[in-house]
Write a protein that holds these residues in place. Sequence first.
Motif, PDB file in Angstrom:
ATOM      1  N   ARG A   1       0.888   4.021  -3.054  1.00 51.02           N
ATOM      2  CA  ARG A   1       0.714   5.303  -2.749  1.00 51.02           C
ATOM      3  C   ARG A   1       1.734   6.341  -3.404  1.00 51.02           C
ATOM      4  O   ARG A   1       1.496   7.399  -3.997  1.00 51.02           O
ATOM      5  CB  ARG A   1       0.310   5.533  -1.215  1.00 51.02           C
TER       6      ARG A   1
ATOM      7  N   VAL B   1       1.528   6.354  -7.197  1.00 49.74           N
ATOM      8  CA  VAL B   1       0.467   7.025  -7.857  1.00 49.74           C
ATOM      9  C   VAL B   1       0.622   8.584  -7.675  1.00 49.74           C
ATOM     10  O   VAL B   1       0.624   9.292  -8.605  1.00 49.74           O
ATOM     11  CB  VAL B   1      -0.836   6.779  -7.001  1.00 49.74           C
ATOM     12  N   GLU B   2       1.128   8.987  -6.499  1.00 52.81           N
ATOM     13  CA  GLU B   2       1.747  10.242  -6.281  1.00 52.81           C
ATOM     14  C   GLU B   2       2.702  10.946  -7.393  1.00 52.81           C
ATOM     15  O   GLU B   2       2.732  11.730  -7.996  1.00 52.81           O
ATOM     16  CB  GLU B   2       2.074  10.597  -5.068  1.00 52.81           C
TER      17      GLU B   2
ATOM     18  N   GLN C   1       1.129  -1.132  -0.050  1.00 53.47           N
ATOM     19  CA  GLN C   1      -0.115  -0.119  -0.027  1.00 53.47           C
ATOM     20  C   GLN C   1       1.047   1.217  -0.047  1.00 53.47           C
ATOM     21  O   GLN C   1       0.692   1.980  -0.662  1.00 53.47           O
ATOM     22  CB  GLN C   1      -0.900   0.072   1.467  1.00 53.47           C
ATOM     23  N   SER C   2       1.967   1.279   0.837  1.00 50.86           N
ATOM     24  CA  SER C   2       2.633   2.305   0.980  1.00 50.86           C
ATOM     25  C   SER C   2       3.621   2.708  -0.435  1.00 50.86           C
ATOM     26  O   SER C   2       3.567   3.744  -0.984  1.00 50.86           O
ATOM     27  CB  SER C   2       3.702   2.076   2.048  1.00 50.86           C
TER      28      SER C   2
ATOM     29  N   ASP D   1      -3.482   1.854 -10.457  1.00 52.13           N
ATOM     30  CA  ASP D   1      -2.756   1.576  -9.119  1.00 52.13           C
ATOM     31  C   ASP D   1      -3.998   2.091  -8.030  1.00 52.13           C
ATOM     32  O   ASP D   1      -3.858   1.268  -6.982  1.00 52.13           O
ATOM     33  CB  ASP D   1      -1.630   2.291  -8.971  1.00 52.13           C
ATOM     34  N   GLN D   2      -4.849   3.018  -8.121  1.00 51.36           N
ATOM     35  CA  GLN D   2      -5.909   3.527  -7.450  1.00 51.36           C
ATOM     36  C   GLN D   2      -6.593   2.214  -7.151  1.00 51.36           C
ATOM     37  O   GLN D   2      -7.128   1.957  -5.999  1.00 51.36           O
ATOM     38  CB  GLN D   2      -6.582   4.509  -7.808  1.00 51.36           C
TER      39      GLN D   2
ATOM     40  N   LEU E   1      -5.011   0.128  -4.716  1.00 49.46           N
ATOM     41  CA  LEU E   1      -4.979   0.281  -3.317  1.00 49.46           C
ATOM     42  C   LEU E   1      -6.302   0.236  -2.821  1.00 49.46           C
ATOM     43  O   LEU E   1      -6.450  -0.229  -1.539  1.00 49.46           O
ATOM     44  CB  LEU E   1      -4.905   1.780  -3.424  1.00 49.46           C
TER      45      LEU E   1
ATOM     46  N   THR F   1      -6.927  -2.027   0.638  1.00 48.34           N
ATOM     47  CA  THR F   1      -7.867  -1.386   1.899  1.00 48.34           C
ATOM     48  C   THR F   1      -8.954  -2.502   2.233  1.00 48.34           C
ATOM     49  O   THR F   1      -9.146  -2.861   3.280  1.00 48.34           O
ATOM     50  CB  THR F   1      -8.549  -0.162   1.210  1.00 48.34           C
TER      51      THR F   1
END
Length: 130
Positions: free
Chosen positions: A21, A24-25, A17-18, A67-68, A71, A75
Amino acid sequence: MNKAELKEFKESLLVLQSRIRGDVEHLRDGALNGGDGNTETKSPTHIAELGTVTYEQDFSLRVAESDQEVLEEITAALSRIAAGTYGLCEACLQAGKSPSKAAIKKARLRAIPHARNCIECERKREETTV
């Protein structure tokens, strides 16, 4: 699944997850700001450059969107850990199998820790969506 295995999978999910993220950013920043953090627009000098820039932005945004989705699956997997249903095939459970018969193989969970279904059910799902 014992507590040590659940802890291992939870840690794996949190690391994934990290990492995603951050990816994605980075992809969004690259697509929307040219990747250098500079918000000034850099106008291409040739029409071919404009096409390349547009393609690269579109590609980066599509990867970020994919990728979202991963994520969101991560979750959901973390929620299943909290609920005590992690590692159980959702399709098998819906079909009425007992939890002991609906277990996803640990090798699959190590490869795809956010998997919702066992391999057989996932193949069936993919066949019906194609």
